[in-house]
Design an enzyme around this catalytic site. Sequence first.
Site, PDB file in Angstrom:
ATOM      1  N   ASP A   1       0.847  -1.188   0.000  1.00 39.98           N
ATOM      2  CA  ASP A   1       0.000   0.000   0.000  1.00 39.98           C
ATOM      3  C   ASP A   1       0.882   1.236   0.000  1.00 39.98           C
ATOM      4  O   ASP A   1       1.997   1.211   0.527  1.00 39.98           O
ATOM      5  CB  ASP A   1      -0.916   0.001   1.225  1.00 39.98           C
ATOM      6  CG  ASP A   1      -2.155   0.857   1.033  1.00 39.98           C
ATOM      7  OD1 ASP A   1      -3.225   0.299   0.746  1.00 39.98           O
ATOM      8  OD2 ASP A   1      -2.038   2.097   1.160  1.00 39.98           O
TER       9      ASP A   1
ATOM     10  N   ASP B   1       3.849   2.302  -4.302  1.00 35.59           N
ATOM     11  CA  ASP B   1       3.109   3.268  -5.115  1.00 35.59           C
ATOM     12  C   ASP B   1       2.933   2.624  -6.482  1.00 35.59           C
ATOM     13  O   ASP B   1       3.907   2.433  -7.218  1.00 35.59           O
ATOM     14  CB  ASP B   1       3.894   4.570  -5.217  1.00 35.59           C
ATOM     15  CG  ASP B   1       3.228   5.614  -6.114  1.00 35.59           C
ATOM     16  OD1 ASP B   1       2.207   5.290  -6.765  1.00 35.59           O
ATOM     17  OD2 ASP B   1       3.731   6.741  -6.177  1.00 35.59           O
ATOM     18  N   VAL B   2       1.703   2.264  -6.850  1.00 39.14           N
ATOM     19  CA  VAL B   2       1.486   1.503  -8.080  1.00 39.14           C
ATOM     20  C   VAL B   2       1.789   2.295  -9.340  1.00 39.14           C
ATOM     21  O   VAL B   2       1.928   1.705 -10.421  1.00 39.14           O
ATOM     22  CB  VAL B   2       0.042   0.946  -8.158  1.00 39.14           C
ATOM     23  CG1 VAL B   2      -0.222  -0.028  -7.030  1.00 39.14           C
ATOM     24  CG2 VAL B   2      -0.989   2.076  -8.177  1.00 39.14           C
TER      25      VAL B   2
ATOM     26  N   TYR C   1     -12.354   7.867 -14.539  1.00 38.13           N
ATOM     27  CA  TYR C   1     -12.532   6.585 -13.853  1.00 38.13           C
ATOM     28  C   TYR C   1     -13.136   5.548 -14.803  1.00 38.13           C
ATOM     29  O   TYR C   1     -12.688   4.403 -14.854  1.00 38.13           O
ATOM     30  CB  TYR C   1     -13.423   6.778 -12.633  1.00 38.13           C
ATOM     31  CG  TYR C   1     -13.448   5.604 -11.685  1.00 38.13           C
ATOM     32  CD1 TYR C   1     -12.331   5.289 -10.908  1.00 38.13           C
ATOM     33  CD2 TYR C   1     -14.583   4.812 -11.555  1.00 38.13           C
ATOM     34  CE1 TYR C   1     -12.345   4.228 -10.024  1.00 38.13           C
ATOM     35  CE2 TYR C   1     -14.608   3.750 -10.672  1.00 38.13           C
ATOM     36  CZ  TYR C   1     -13.489   3.456  -9.912  1.00 38.13           C
ATOM     37  OH  TYR C   1     -13.509   2.393  -9.045  1.00 38.13           O
TER      38      TYR C   1
ATOM     39  N   THR D   1     -16.923   1.496   1.223  1.00 36.63           N
ATOM     40  CA  THR D   1     -15.485   1.596   1.454  1.00 36.63           C
ATOM     41  C   THR D   1     -15.107   3.069   1.590  1.00 36.63           C
ATOM     42  O   THR D   1     -15.877   3.963   1.202  1.00 36.63           O
ATOM     43  CB  THR D   1     -14.683   0.995   0.287  1.00 36.63           C
ATOM     44  OG1 THR D   1     -14.846   1.836  -0.871  1.00 36.63           O
ATOM     45  CG2 THR D   1     -15.140  -0.418  -0.035  1.00 36.63           C
TER      46      THR D   1
END
Length: 258
Positions: free
Chosen positions: A35, A58-59, A144, A179
């Site tokens: 994460d 960090d993706v 998105y 979430t």
Amino acid sequence: MSEQRSALVVGGASGIGLASVRALVADGFRVTIADIDEDKAAAAAAEIGPQVSAIEMDVSDETAVSEGLQRLRGVHTVVSSAGLSVPGPITELELAHWQSTIDVCLTGTFLILKHAGRHIVDGGSIICIASLNGRQPGAGMASYCAAKAGVLMLVEVAALELAERGVRVNAISPGLVDTPLVAGISLVPGLTEEYLDNTPLGRSGQPEEIADMVAFLASDRARWMTGSAVDLNGGAHLRRYPDVLKRISAMAEAAENS
């Protein structure tokens, strides 16, 4: 005794990712949480128990993703669940806001697939958390929607390319799930109600319900399933997406007139 299976859950410090960590541990996996919030990931790992460890990732940073997967060479299951959404109409959306969503949701998924594909064991499972917005457009959700539609196609391509090694690649497309990522929805009058009115089962989902599907896809029960996207949204894909922009505009107008 068979070797204990290992899993990496990216974005596993909260929400669907954290629920997935718990579900995989319950199924006997040793799990690493990756994460961007290393402290939160470490706290979650400590709370769950010794079968869980944590690393920072960090993706959107290929070096971070590559080094993280190299450390876990031989992993059996990888879950990609990091997410970000910055709403806004196309004509007004800042390029930086578009880019940040694409960087995390689409490029991040690509980097996870790229490096997980190199280091996952033959016969392993990669699971990407997509979205209802991968197939259903929503006003104000351009970045998105585009990113998650891209994720669905990436999953299909990766499933084709990795099938020779028996690696299965699948996606889950949740609808409205309770979430932290969607917590702001409740602040917009009428928006939650519009979501639920367009969900045939009439309620939002829980992270654990998505995690149950993650656990299934990671298991041998899904051994003949690859290149699939599971609509897990209470039937919301059968109706229409809420008008987010209209609801936000109405809220802003009410605030100006108060």
